[in-house]
Design an enzyme around this catalytic site. Structure first.
Site, mmCIF file in Angstrom:
data_model
loop_
_atom_site.group_PDB
_atom_site.id
_atom_site.type_symbol
_atom_site.label_atom_id
_atom_site.label_comp_id
_atom_site.label_asym_id
_atom_site.label_seq_id
_atom_site.Cartn_x
_atom_site.Cartn_y
_atom_site.Cartn_z
ATOM 1 N N CYS A 35 36.827 34.397 58.448
ATOM 2 C CA CYS A 35 35.474 33.964 58.100
ATOM 3 C C CYS A 35 34.431 34.508 59.074
ATOM 4 O O CYS A 35 33.263 34.683 58.706
ATOM 5 C CB CYS A 35 35.398 32.440 58.062
ATOM 6 S SG CYS A 35 36.479 31.669 56.828
ATOM 7 N N LYS A 38 47.709 37.349 32.733
ATOM 8 C CA LYS A 38 47.096 38.230 33.727
ATOM 9 C C LYS A 38 47.513 39.678 33.500
ATOM 10 O O LYS A 38 46.669 40.597 33.474
ATOM 11 C CB LYS A 38 47.502 37.799 35.141
ATOM 12 C CG LYS A 38 46.931 38.683 36.247
ATOM 13 C CD LYS A 38 47.762 38.645 37.514
ATOM 14 C CE LYS A 38 49.022 39.471 37.334
ATOM 15 N NZ LYS A 38 49.772 39.642 38.617
#
Length: 408
Positions: free
Chosen positions: A332, A255
């Site tokens: 959400c 990464k």
């Protein structure tokens, strides 16, 4: 017989085309045929020799069985003095054999190995629409990564090789650490002198105080010293310009290597996948099957995501994960992808606290206490006081104790 028809001489046309004055005896004709056949045999052998030489030059091996000469006349023999050239008809047996062999060879080459399987290019449904919504939610550019990420932690006035080194250092410190803490450590390092030479000459204790409280700061002190020494010895104080060279450095993983190539060298070599990109990619269903670690997520994303989005996707998903798609209890209800995300409105699994930790509930309690950061110890002290108080006595026990005191 004295018939004038048989008595007169008649002319006979021979094979050579000459007319003879009269009829010759049979013996004379047989001798002529014999001599003609002998000449034809000699010519035939010469023709065969020429054909063999031609075949040796063309096919590198003689094939007498395939040689055939064109016949002439009524006796199946060539005319004297002529050599019949080889025609296409003569080579038919060889041509048909070679043609069959070539067909078998081509068919064998096609069947050799594993036959290719036609596979369709997989991509997640609605990913373009979901990506557009994420861009819209990230349009404010106010996430921690926007102001304190690796792109913001280096000295813009420093030489190019020093800037690249500072990008690598910030990426090494960011592992298991919030961007706010990484930015504070980099600010102290830059004030101290964040160069290869200064890191090498700085003591471990001093370097630890400069980067504290980043996660695993003791290990990172060791990695920074080893990496700086390796860069000075093998790369002249600069960082490698390839992923293979970067992952060789102590404390640098895939990464960090891909992000360093993008930020420091302006080269897109792959997708930088951290915990945010790994989590969100699995939640959105952007993977063919769920993955268990960031490296598997990177490989799965690179199989279908267009290369021109590899550099942007890390910045988008990291900020989205810091503000909306949180590790625990994601928001959400405010997410624009709540109607297309397969993980929307589902309770995220929380880590079970260790036994004895301040946030672990009491064994006798049937409810959980939600506290703010910094209040855990106050709750623990309150519980200790309650446990130290004597439990209330029942009325019967109180009367017994009172009666025993009166008797005494």
């Amino acid at each position: 017989m004295s018939s004038p028809y048989f008595a007169q001489s008649r002319s006979v046309v021979t094979r050579s085309g000459n007319r003879t004055a009269g009829c010759r005896p049979a013996a004379s004709l047989r001798s002529r045929l014999t001599s003609s056949r002998g000449n034809a045999d000699s010519q035939c052998s010469a023709a065969v020799k020429v054909e063999v030489e031609v075949d040796e030059a063309r096919l590198s091996q003689p094939r007498p069985s395939s040689l055939s000469l064109s016949t002439g006349g009524g006796h199946g023999l060539p005319q004297p003095g002529t050599v019949q050239p080889k025609t296409e008809t003569d080579a038919l047996p060889l041509s048909s054999h070679s043609r069959r062999r070539r067909q078998l060879k081509v068919e064998y080459d096609k069947d050799e190995g594993v036959s290719p399987v036609k596979t369709e290019h997989w991509e997640p449904p609605n990913w373009k629409k979901q990506l557009g919504f994420i861009r819209e939610m990230r349009s404010g550019r106010d996430a921690p990564v926007d102001n304190m990420g690796a792109e913001k932690c280096y000295d813009t006035e420093a030489p190019a090789h020093v800037r690249r080194f500072q990008v690598l250092v910030s990426l090494m410190l960011s592992s298991q650490t919030k961007d706010q803490v990484t930015a504070g450590a980099m600010q102290k390092l830059r004030a101290h002198g964040c160069t290869v030479e200064n890191i090498i000459s700085t003591g471990d204790e001093t370097l630890g105080k400069l980067i504290y409280p980043v996660g695993f700061w003791r290990n990172k002190v060791k990695y920074l010293k080893l990496t700086s020494a390796m860069l000075q010895k093998e790369f002249g104080g600069d960082i490698p310009n390839s992923v293979e060279g970067l992952v060789r450095l102590p404390g640098v993983g895939p990464k960090m290597a891909h992000l360093a190539m993008d930020i420091a060298w302006d080269q897109v070599s792959g997708i930088g996948v951290d915990t945010h990109v790994h989590r969100i990619s699995n939640r959105l269903g952007w993977l063919w099957k769920p993955t268990k670690n960031p490296e598997d997520t990177r490989k799965a994303l690179e199989e279908w995501l267009p290369r021109e989005l590899w550099s942007e996707i890390n910045w988008l998903l990291v900020g989205f994960g810091q503000q909306v798609c949180l590790p625990v209890n994601p928001l959400c209800s405010v997410c624009l992808n709540q109607h297309s995300c397969p993980s929307a409105h589902k309770i995220s699994p929380t880590k079970r606290p260790k036994a004895g930790s301040p946030r672990s509930p009491s064994p006798t309690s049937s409810f959980k206490i939600k506290t703010e950061p910094g209040q855990e110890f106050a709750v623990k002290d309150e519980r200790a006081e309650k446990e130290s108080l004597p439990s209330p006595l029942s009325p019967t026990t109180q009367r017994r104790r009172l009666k025993s005191k009166v008797d005494h």
